[in-house]
Design a protein around this motif. Structure first.
Motif, mmCIF file in Angstrom:
data_model
loop_
_atom_site.group_PDB
_atom_site.id
_atom_site.type_symbol
_atom_site.label_atom_id
_atom_site.label_comp_id
_atom_site.label_asym_id
_atom_site.label_seq_id
_atom_site.Cartn_x
_atom_site.Cartn_y
_atom_site.Cartn_z
ATOM 1 N N ARG A 36 14.972 -3.456 -6.649
ATOM 2 C CA ARG A 36 14.002 -4.031 -7.584
ATOM 3 C C ARG A 36 12.620 -3.440 -7.359
ATOM 4 N N LEU A 37 12.152 -3.498 -6.118
ATOM 5 C CA LEU A 37 10.764 -3.118 -5.855
ATOM 6 C C LEU A 37 10.554 -1.605 -5.931
ATOM 7 N N PHE A 38 11.530 -0.834 -5.485
ATOM 8 C CA PHE A 38 11.385 0.612 -5.615
ATOM 9 C C PHE A 38 11.431 1.025 -7.091
ATOM 10 N N THR A 39 12.189 0.302 -7.881
ATOM 11 C CA THR A 39 12.224 0.606 -9.308
ATOM 12 C C THR A 39 10.870 0.301 -9.942
ATOM 13 N N GLN A 40 10.286 -0.812 -9.517
ATOM 14 C CA GLN A 40 8.969 -1.183 -10.020
ATOM 15 C C GLN A 40 7.917 -0.108 -9.721
ATOM 16 N N SER A 41 7.879 0.347 -8.468
ATOM 17 C CA SER A 41 6.816 1.262 -8.059
ATOM 18 C C SER A 41 7.155 2.722 -8.303
ATOM 19 N N ALA A 42 8.393 3.077 -8.069
ATOM 20 C CA ALA A 42 8.748 4.490 -8.081
ATOM 21 C C ALA A 42 9.625 4.860 -9.276
ATOM 22 N N GLY A 43 9.967 3.900 -10.114
ATOM 23 C CA GLY A 43 10.775 4.187 -11.288
ATOM 24 C C GLY A 43 12.132 4.793 -10.964
ATOM 25 N N VAL A 44 12.867 4.117 -10.103
ATOM 26 C CA VAL A 44 14.166 4.630 -9.675
ATOM 27 C C VAL A 44 15.091 4.826 -10.884
ATOM 28 N N THR A 45 15.802 5.966 -10.909
ATOM 29 C CA THR A 45 16.757 6.208 -11.989
ATOM 30 C C THR A 45 18.195 6.260 -11.488
ATOM 31 N N GLY A 46 18.365 6.321 -10.165
ATOM 32 C CA GLY A 46 19.725 6.373 -9.643
ATOM 33 C C GLY A 46 19.758 6.088 -8.153
ATOM 34 N N ILE A 47 20.961 5.769 -7.683
ATOM 35 C CA ILE A 47 21.153 5.406 -6.276
ATOM 36 C C ILE A 47 21.987 6.479 -5.577
ATOM 37 N N ASN A 66 0.827 -1.211 0.000
ATOM 38 C CA ASN A 66 0.000 0.000 0.000
ATOM 39 C C ASN A 66 0.858 1.256 0.000
ATOM 40 N N LEU A 67 1.974 1.193 0.733
ATOM 41 C CA LEU A 67 2.861 2.363 0.783
ATOM 42 C C LEU A 67 3.607 2.530 -0.540
ATOM 43 N N MET A 68 3.893 1.428 -1.184
ATOM 44 C CA MET A 68 4.560 1.516 -2.483
ATOM 45 C C MET A 68 3.593 2.093 -3.523
ATOM 46 N N ALA A 69 2.314 1.742 -3.373
ATOM 47 C CA ALA A 69 1.317 2.279 -4.292
ATOM 48 C C ALA A 69 1.194 3.795 -4.129
ATOM 49 N N GLU A 70 1.419 4.256 -2.907
ATOM 50 C CA GLU A 70 1.388 5.691 -2.650
ATOM 51 C C GLU A 70 2.452 6.410 -3.486
ATOM 52 N N LEU A 71 3.599 5.765 -3.657
ATOM 53 C CA LEU A 71 4.663 6.361 -4.477
ATOM 54 C C LEU A 71 4.224 6.459 -5.940
ATOM 55 N N GLU A 72 3.527 5.428 -6.398
ATOM 56 C CA GLU A 72 3.024 5.469 -7.772
ATOM 57 C C GLU A 72 2.067 6.636 -7.951
ATOM 58 N N LYS A 73 1.251 6.837 -6.925
ATOM 59 C CA LYS A 73 0.288 7.942 -6.980
ATOM 60 C C LYS A 73 1.042 9.282 -7.048
ATOM 61 N N MET A 74 2.104 9.387 -6.263
ATOM 62 C CA MET A 74 2.873 10.626 -6.274
ATOM 63 C C MET A 74 3.491 10.869 -7.643
ATOM 64 N N ARG A 75 3.942 9.797 -8.265
ATOM 65 C CA ARG A 75 4.511 9.939 -9.614
ATOM 66 C C ARG A 75 3.465 10.460 -10.595
ATOM 67 N N ARG A 76 2.270 9.906 -10.477
ATOM 68 C CA ARG A 76 1.203 10.341 -11.387
ATOM 69 C C ARG A 76 0.868 11.818 -11.160
ATOM 70 N N THR A 77 0.845 12.196 -9.872
ATOM 71 C CA THR A 77 0.566 13.594 -9.547
ATOM 72 C C THR A 77 1.609 14.510 -10.181
ATOM 73 N N ALA A 78 2.869 14.138 -10.011
ATOM 74 C CA ALA A 78 3.962 14.954 -10.543
ATOM 75 C C ALA A 78 3.834 15.085 -12.066
ATOM 76 N N GLN A 79 3.559 13.950 -12.685
ATOM 77 C CA GLN A 79 3.438 13.881 -14.136
ATOM 78 C C GLN A 79 2.371 14.833 -14.670
ATOM 79 N N ARG A 80 1.278 14.928 -13.917
ATOM 80 C CA ARG A 80 0.167 15.766 -14.364
ATOM 81 C C ARG A 80 0.529 17.242 -14.363
ATOM 82 N N ILE A 81 1.373 17.628 -13.411
ATOM 83 C CA ILE A 81 1.658 19.053 -13.284
ATOM 84 C C ILE A 81 2.857 19.479 -14.118
#
Lengths: 318, 451
Positions: A256-267, A216-231
């Motif tokens: 792996r999992l953060f990349t899946q949900s949050a689209g990680v581009t760097g460490i 559920n918390l990982m899904a929250e990150l996806e939501k944040m990405r969508r929000t950012a994308q819209r603006i």
């Protein structure tokens, strides 16, 4: 330590980053090369037990069994064919192997549209150093003469917002915040609106630490990405996963999992000033192609350094 | 928590099962796989080596006298070794004969000291103590503010004090003042949250030592992240050398970290792991049971832990009602079944729950099914029951073809799925009824999960 509270903008650390990088990895280097010397001291000839000892050395650096085996497999074959004559050559080849893995990882941030802010989303499990990294990152951009806005989207952890605000004061950066327990996506929305209106160069978004297993918390990150994308088109342009250098093999699963949900581009490899080697980033680079962008080497505002793979590997085997 | 390690180990043992006699060769193969599994679980490579050496020695020595299968014997030997490494007994907090008892929290940055301090205070409060919290972390921005918010959330006493300068002098003064405050306000346990520090930071390690001299704490707990890799031995060792730790708290155990750090830290400090942190809520602190965790790592299950966990979270009265209803059979309605599903969901993932049961004897069948249990499937079953009317839930026999269709549409499933559920529910009722009369375990062996 006291300086921590007085970290100021006019600290001059840029020219010496390579030195500091070296300094930061010295412990790692001494340790690793010491062990390699140990491992090969008794013979100039390479034999299997030499390689077995090297294996232990790499595993002790948290590279993990899979990566270690893969890296050593090539060397092992060459050694079997007697193509490696001595210890120096072995070291050189090992160094090249590691460098190749680290430099092959070159995921780039999304290029931003001119005139819009670059949005950097900072994610990670609990206690890796996200907020501190954001403070330091703001410092990097501020020293570069850029305008930065911080977004306090960790509304969950006690005093996370206050902590970010102190970093805001230290680096002369405005923090967009909401009340504790507020909706992270809502405060992100506000921050991006503000940044657009003010033509800020960067928006750095702090998020609550979360274990990658909490869907559920990982899904929250996806939501944040969508929000950012819209603006802002293309946002978040960069998503940095902050990883504690002491992390073991679980780091790979985090990535792996953060990349899946949050689209990680760097460490960002934090806390590299300890004795931990952070070798799991080699495994992450190898499997996910994620590059390390920065390393954290202390608690001061200036303690964030760009990661240089060559320098890193060179320092390991100097 | 340990599922992954458990999985690996089980795979490792599979290669040994069914072989009549252990010989050098098949031991080597299994030991190699055990070694890999432990390394991947982040157990320190030196600890792994010790472990493997011991097992090898013992396994070869005992191969003739065994009444177990060869695989079982290696499991037993490894289990004994792990229990020895983790400590045989459940450790408890030491209390001072003359209160207040002082607990000093120590650890690296970000290991979870402040959250654990709060959880510990909460745990003590629930045990009838009166803890006082104090943060002497004058370095990290908003660290003291964080503990203050935590204290408010759990309604625990906090000594706030004042900080003008961020230095060791202030740290010591705060600690002294807090101790006095504890005495004056009749608090019997003082929990001192400290700044995260690197084990190689001499200045801050000195500060820790002076805090220890000043407070003479009964407990110095090393708070460590369960995800820590090979370096765990080094930091734990340094902290232990400087402070003589009395125990360890392993945090973030609710993730999927394999938790090998537990073995490493226990091995180098010799100190027991007293608690584990299993969530972000303030009640997510559990006592550490070495024997149970070891059983669990080895796939022998943790039935005690399962029962305890279930008891805590399940409404006891409801549980009793359900049990008596279930055992008489007829009273066990679909409504009850749904309640039970919800309880199970509350207790954590089904897989980990079933994984806690021993994989032998009556539960052997369940284990096999556990892999197939889909959490989503549980939600579907719940949705199907939700789509029924109250009357249908109480009297499943009225559900005819058209009702079935309606229920399927309402829950976004198919009539076939509704059918399956009803059939399995009927079987379950029948089985429960028999269970009320016969041997529980024997019947459970034949039980199929209704999903």
């Amino acid at each position: 330590m006291i300086q921590t509270l007085f970290g100021s903008l006019d600290e001059q650390q840029k020219p010496s980053f390579l030195d500091r990088m070296k300094e930061a990895v010295t412990r790692t280097r001494e340790n690793l090369s010491e062990r390699i010397e140990d491992a090969v001291a008794f013979t100039k000839e390479i034999d299997r037990s030499t390689l077995d000892d090297l294996e232990a050395t790499l595993i002790a650096a948290d590279l993990g069994t899979t990566t270690t085996h893969e890296v050593l497999q090539t060397l092992r074959e060459k050694a079997d064919r007697k193509q490696i004559g001595n210890v120096d050559e072995l070291k050189r080849l090992l160094k090249e192997e590691l460098l190749a893995i680290l430099t092959a990882a070159n995921t780039q941030p999304v290029t931003k549209v001119d005139g819009t802010p670059e949005v950097i989303l900072v994610v990670g499990v609990n206690g890796t150093g996200k907020t501190t990294t954001i403070g330091k990152l703001a410092q990097v951009f501020r020293s570069d003469g850029k305008t930065v806005l911080m977004c306090a989207a960790d509304t969950f952890r006690a005093a996370a917002i206050e902590q970010l605000e102190i970093w805001g004061q230290r680096t002369g950066t405005e923090v967009i915040r909401t009340k504790p327990g507020g909706d992270p996506a809502a405060v992100l929305y506000d921050a991006l609106q503000a940044a657009t209106a003010r033509h800020s160069d960067y928006v750095i978004v702090d998020t609550a630490g979360r274990l990658h297993t909490k869907t559920n918390l990982m899904a929250e990150l996806e939501k944040m990405r969508r929000t950012a994308q819209r603006i802002i088109p293309g946002a978040p342009h960069e998503t940095l996963l902050v990883m504690d250098a002491t992390t073991g093999q679980n780091g790979l699963q985090q990535a792996r999992l953060f990349t899946q949900s949050a689209g990680v581009t760097g460490i960002v490899l934090a806390k590299l000033d300890g004795t931990a080697k952070g070798g799991v980033v080699v495994a992450i680079s190898r499997e996910l192609g994620l590059p390390v962008r920065y390393v954290g080497v202390g608690e001061k505002a200036g303690d964030l350094l760009p990661f240089d793979a060559r320098e890193f590997v060179e320092s390991l085997f100097a | 928590m340990f599922e992954n390690l458990q999985e690996k180990l089980q795979r490792a043992f599979k290669t040994l099962r069914g072989q009549a006699v252990l010989n050098e060769e098949n031991i080597q193969e299994s030991l190699r796989e055990i070694r890999l599994a432990l390394l991947e679980a982040d157990v320190n490579f030196k600890v792994v080596k010790q472990l493997i050496d011991h097992i090898q020695e013992k396994a070869v020595g005992k191969q003739v006298m065994t009444a177990l299968s060869p695989g079982e014997q290696v499991i037993k030997i490894l289990r004994d070794e792990l229990i020895e490494t983790l400590g045989r007994d459940t450790a408890r907090l030491k209390f001072a004969s003359q209160p207040p008892t002082t607990v000093l929290m120590a650890g690296l940055q970000g290991s979870g000291k402040t959250t654990t301090s709060g959880k510990l205070a909460n745990w003590l409060k629930n045990g009838g103590h009166r803890p006082l919290l104090v943060s002497v972390d004058v370095y990290r921005p908003a660290a003291r503010e964080q503990l203050k918010i935590v204290a408010q959330a759990i309604k625990a006493n906090l000594y706030e004090g004042e900080v003008k300068e961020s230095n060791t002098g202030t740290v010591e003064r705060l600690a002294k003042e807090a101790r006095r405050e504890a005495v004056n306000t009749g608090c019997d346990v003082l929990i001192v949250d400290t700044a995260g520090r690197l084990h190689i930071d001499e200045q801050l390690m000195d500060e820790m030592q002076s805090l220890k001299r000043l407070l003479n704490p009964q407990e110095i707990l090393f708070v460590a992240d369960a995800m820590t890799g090979q370096d765990a031995v080094r930091s734990a060792d340094e902290f232990h050398k400087k402070l003589s730790l009395t125990g360890v708290v392993l945090t973030k155990m609710d993730g999927d970290a394999r938790g090998g750090a537990a073995l490493s830290i226990r091995q180098v400090t010799g100190q027991p792991i007293k608690f584990i942190g299993v969530g972000e809520k303030y009640d997510a602190l559990e006592p550490f049971h070495p024997d149970r965790i070891v059983s669990r790592i080895l796939g022998m299950g943790d039935i005690l832990s399962l029962i305890e966990k279930a008891e805590q979270q399940m409404d006891k009265k409801k549980a009793q009602e359900l049990a008596s209803k279930a055992l008489t059979g007829d009273g066990f309605s679909l409504e009850d079944f749904r309640d039970q599903l919800r309880q199970v969901k509350k207790m954590g993932s089904l897989q980990s729950l079933v994984g806690m049961l021993p994989s032998i004897g009556p539960f052997a069948g369940l284990q096999k099914h556990a892999d197939k249990v889909d959490e989503k499937q549980v939600n579907r079953v719940e949705a199907i029951i939700n789509s029924m009317t109250a009357h249908e839930r109480a009297h499943h026999e009225v559900i005819n073809g058209s009702r079935r269709k309606r229920i399927a549409r309402g829950s976004g499933t198919s009539a076939q799925e509704v059918n399956n559920l009803l059939r399995q529910y009927a079987q379950m009722r029948k089985m429960f009824k028999q269970m009320g009369k016969g041997s529980f375990a024997r019947k459970l062996a034949g039980m199929k999960l209704p999903m």
